[in-house]
Design a protein around this motif. Structure first.
Motif, PDB file in Angstrom:
ATOM      1  N   GLN A  34       0.830  -1.206   0.000  1.00 48.81           N
ATOM      2  CA  GLN A  34       0.000   0.000   0.000  1.00 48.81           C
ATOM      3  C   GLN A  34       0.866   1.258   0.000  1.00 48.81           C
ATOM      4  O   GLN A  34       0.510   2.267  -0.615  1.00 48.81           O
ATOM      5  CB  GLN A  34      -0.958  -0.023   1.192  1.00 48.81           C
ATOM      6  CG  GLN A  34      -2.060  -1.071   1.029  1.00 48.81           C
ATOM      7  CD  GLN A  34      -3.018  -1.112   2.194  1.00 48.81           C
ATOM      8  OE1 GLN A  34      -2.598  -1.268   3.345  1.00 48.81           O
ATOM      9  NE2 GLN A  34      -4.304  -0.994   1.913  1.00 48.81           N
ATOM     10  N   GLY A  35       2.025   1.174   0.665  1.00 54.93           N
ATOM     11  CA  GLY A  35       2.954   2.304   0.640  1.00 54.93           C
ATOM     12  C   GLY A  35       3.492   2.550  -0.760  1.00 54.93           C
ATOM     13  O   GLY A  35       3.624   3.703  -1.196  1.00 54.93           O
ATOM     14  N   ALA A  36       3.796   1.471  -1.472  1.00 52.38           N
ATOM     15  CA  ALA A  36       4.291   1.605  -2.839  1.00 52.38           C
ATOM     16  C   ALA A  36       3.226   2.199  -3.750  1.00 52.38           C
ATOM     17  O   ALA A  36       3.523   3.042  -4.618  1.00 52.38           O
ATOM     18  CB  ALA A  36       4.728   0.245  -3.363  1.00 52.38           C
ATOM     19  N   LEU A  37       1.973   1.788  -3.565  1.00 54.10           N
ATOM     20  CA  LEU A  37       0.878   2.336  -4.373  1.00 54.10           C
ATOM     21  C   LEU A  37       0.653   3.814  -4.058  1.00 54.10           C
ATOM     22  O   LEU A  37       0.334   4.609  -4.955  1.00 54.10           O
ATOM     23  CB  LEU A  37      -0.406   1.534  -4.135  1.00 54.10           C
ATOM     24  CG  LEU A  37      -0.367   0.073  -4.608  1.00 54.10           C
ATOM     25  CD1 LEU A  37      -1.667  -0.645  -4.240  1.00 54.10           C
ATOM     26  CD2 LEU A  37      -0.116  -0.016  -6.108  1.00 54.10           C
ATOM     27  N   SER A  38       0.836   4.193  -2.789  1.00 56.57           N
ATOM     28  CA  SER A  38       0.735   5.611  -2.420  1.00 56.57           C
ATOM     29  C   SER A  38       1.841   6.419  -3.083  1.00 56.57           C
ATOM     30  O   SER A  38       1.632   7.554  -3.519  1.00 56.57           O
ATOM     31  CB  SER A  38       0.823   5.768  -0.891  1.00 56.57           C
ATOM     32  OG  SER A  38      -0.279   5.178  -0.251  1.00 56.57           O
ATOM     33  N   TYR A  39       3.018   5.809  -3.170  1.00 58.39           N
ATOM     34  CA  TYR A  39       4.171   6.489  -3.769  1.00 58.39           C
ATOM     35  C   TYR A  39       3.912   6.820  -5.238  1.00 58.39           C
ATOM     36  O   TYR A  39       4.196   7.940  -5.685  1.00 58.39           O
ATOM     37  CB  TYR A  39       5.398   5.592  -3.632  1.00 58.39           C
ATOM     38  CG  TYR A  39       6.638   6.136  -4.302  1.00 58.39           C
ATOM     39  CD1 TYR A  39       7.421   7.111  -3.686  1.00 58.39           C
ATOM     40  CD2 TYR A  39       7.036   5.658  -5.557  1.00 58.39           C
ATOM     41  CE1 TYR A  39       8.570   7.603  -4.302  1.00 58.39           C
ATOM     42  CE2 TYR A  39       8.175   6.148  -6.177  1.00 58.39           C
ATOM     43  CZ  TYR A  39       8.942   7.121  -5.548  1.00 58.39           C
ATOM     44  OH  TYR A  39      10.066   7.610  -6.167  1.00 58.39           O
ATOM     45  N   ILE A  40       3.357   5.858  -5.989  1.00 56.59           N
ATOM     46  CA  ILE A  40       3.132   6.132  -7.416  1.00 56.59           C
ATOM     47  C   ILE A  40       1.957   7.084  -7.633  1.00 56.59           C
ATOM     48  O   ILE A  40       1.838   7.692  -8.699  1.00 56.59           O
ATOM     49  CB  ILE A  40       2.934   4.830  -8.236  1.00 56.59           C
ATOM     50  CG1 ILE A  40       1.719   4.043  -7.738  1.00 56.59           C
ATOM     51  CG2 ILE A  40       4.195   3.978  -8.210  1.00 56.59           C
ATOM     52  CD1 ILE A  40       1.368   2.853  -8.608  1.00 56.59           C
TER      53      ILE A  40
END
Length: 336
Positions: A34-40
């Motif tokens: 979820q952190g990676a998806l927030s990053y993009i």
């Protein structure tokens, strides 16, 4: 969460193409994902969700972020006298799951032994082999919507499974990340030996058992399919085309030896490998991209081929098959 810059993807695609991505994020937990998806979302750029890379063809370097779901837990969520339900995270290697089930005497996935890739990709493609499809054992698919980072759970029915197809290749294509799959498996003996040479191969071992079925499937696959470590490939490159009964009748008149498998009352599946072989491509090559000499459905990297080389070979084969039989075949692999 750490982004690795200019990351080489050679070990993350089974063709072994020497390609790279701008950034690579490996996610060992759902929170990290979820952190990676927030990053993009915060820093918009091209992105790709990549599992084991067993069903992908990179036509070039990827100028964006690759997110790799690496969660690897297998949990029993429910059990009764007849069935067990397993919640299996996306990063689990597919064949390790099959082996785990066979070792525990749980029936349902054994015909799908030795298929490369990770669990997260299995419902997307509705992987199948030797008369079985993964949809036959899926109870539920869990994941995250990319747009809002919210979790979802879809029943097998809601996944709209069909031959090498699902909602994740249709309405929800590029809109979700699968985090886990819930499988419903049999605890009582149940075999599917009707497809091809499986029964004969198992009977050679003396007794029909779950380990023997798995061994037979692996032996058959190894006899036909090259190991990606030795000869880069993505398994079956093309889908088996499904044609109408009327079209099949015409085809059978011209080619009486054509193998076929009924799909419905009106539809017939034709092995793409047979069509490719009859078109003269088995064992042939265009440069370093080639058709495997034991299984015409498999395209291989003889060493040093690029994704563009493989695409040129694939398009030439598709054209030749269409010219000879009037049948369109299409890639099963995802082309990036």
């Amino acid at each position: 969460m750490q982004t690795q810059k200019n990351f080489n993807l050679k070990s993350y695609n089974t063709f072994g193409f020497d390609v790279s991505c701008k950034g690579f994020i490996s996610c060992n937990t759902i929170d990290q994902l979820q952190g990676a998806l927030s990053y993009i979302k915060q820093y918009p750029q091209p992105y790709l969700i990549l599992g084991g890379g067993s069903n992908i063809l990179f036509s070039n370097n990827f100028n964006g972020i690759v997110i790799h779901p690496a969660m690897k837990e297998i949990c029993s969520v429910k059990e009764n006298d007849e069935h067990i339900w397993l919640d299996v995270q996306a990063g689990v290697v597919w064949d390790e799951l099959v082996e785990h089930c066979v070792n525990n005497n749980w029936f349902g996935l054994e015909n799908l032994s030795y298929i490369p890739g990770n669990v997260g990709a299995s419902p997307v493609q509705n992987i199948g082999a030797y008369g079985a499809e993964v949809k036959d054992c899926i109870e539920q698919v869990n994941g995250i919507f990319i747009e809002n980072n919210q979790a979802f759970s879809l029943s097998a029915e809601a996944c709209q499974f069909a031959y090498r197809q699902s909602i994740f290749k249709g309405e929800l294509k590029n809109k979700t990340v699968i985090t886990s799959v819930v499988f419903k498996l049999n605890k009582t003996e149940s075999y599917n030996l009707s497809y091809g040479p499986i029964k004969e191969q198992v009977e050679k071992m003396g007794k029909i058992t779950l380990p023997n079925v798995r061994t037979a499937i692996i032996d058959i696959r190894k006899s036909k399919l090259p190991e990606p470590e030795e000869l880069g490939n993505a398994g079956s490159f093309f889908k088996n085309p499904v044609i109408s009964k009327e079209q099949f009748a015409t085809l059978h008149e011209q080619h009486s030896s054509v193998p076929s498998y009924p799909v419905t009352h009106d539809l017939i599946k034709i092995p793409a490998g047979w069509l490719i072989e009859q078109a003269g491509w088995k064992g042939k090559a265009l440069g370093k991209a080639a058709v495997h000499n034991k299984q015409a459905l498999v395209l291989v990297n003889k060493g040093g081929a690029s994704g563009k080389d493989m695409l040129e070979l694939a398009h030439t084969i598709m054209q030749d098959v269409n010219n000879k039989f009037g049948i369109s075949i299409e890639p099963e692999v995802n082309i990036i």
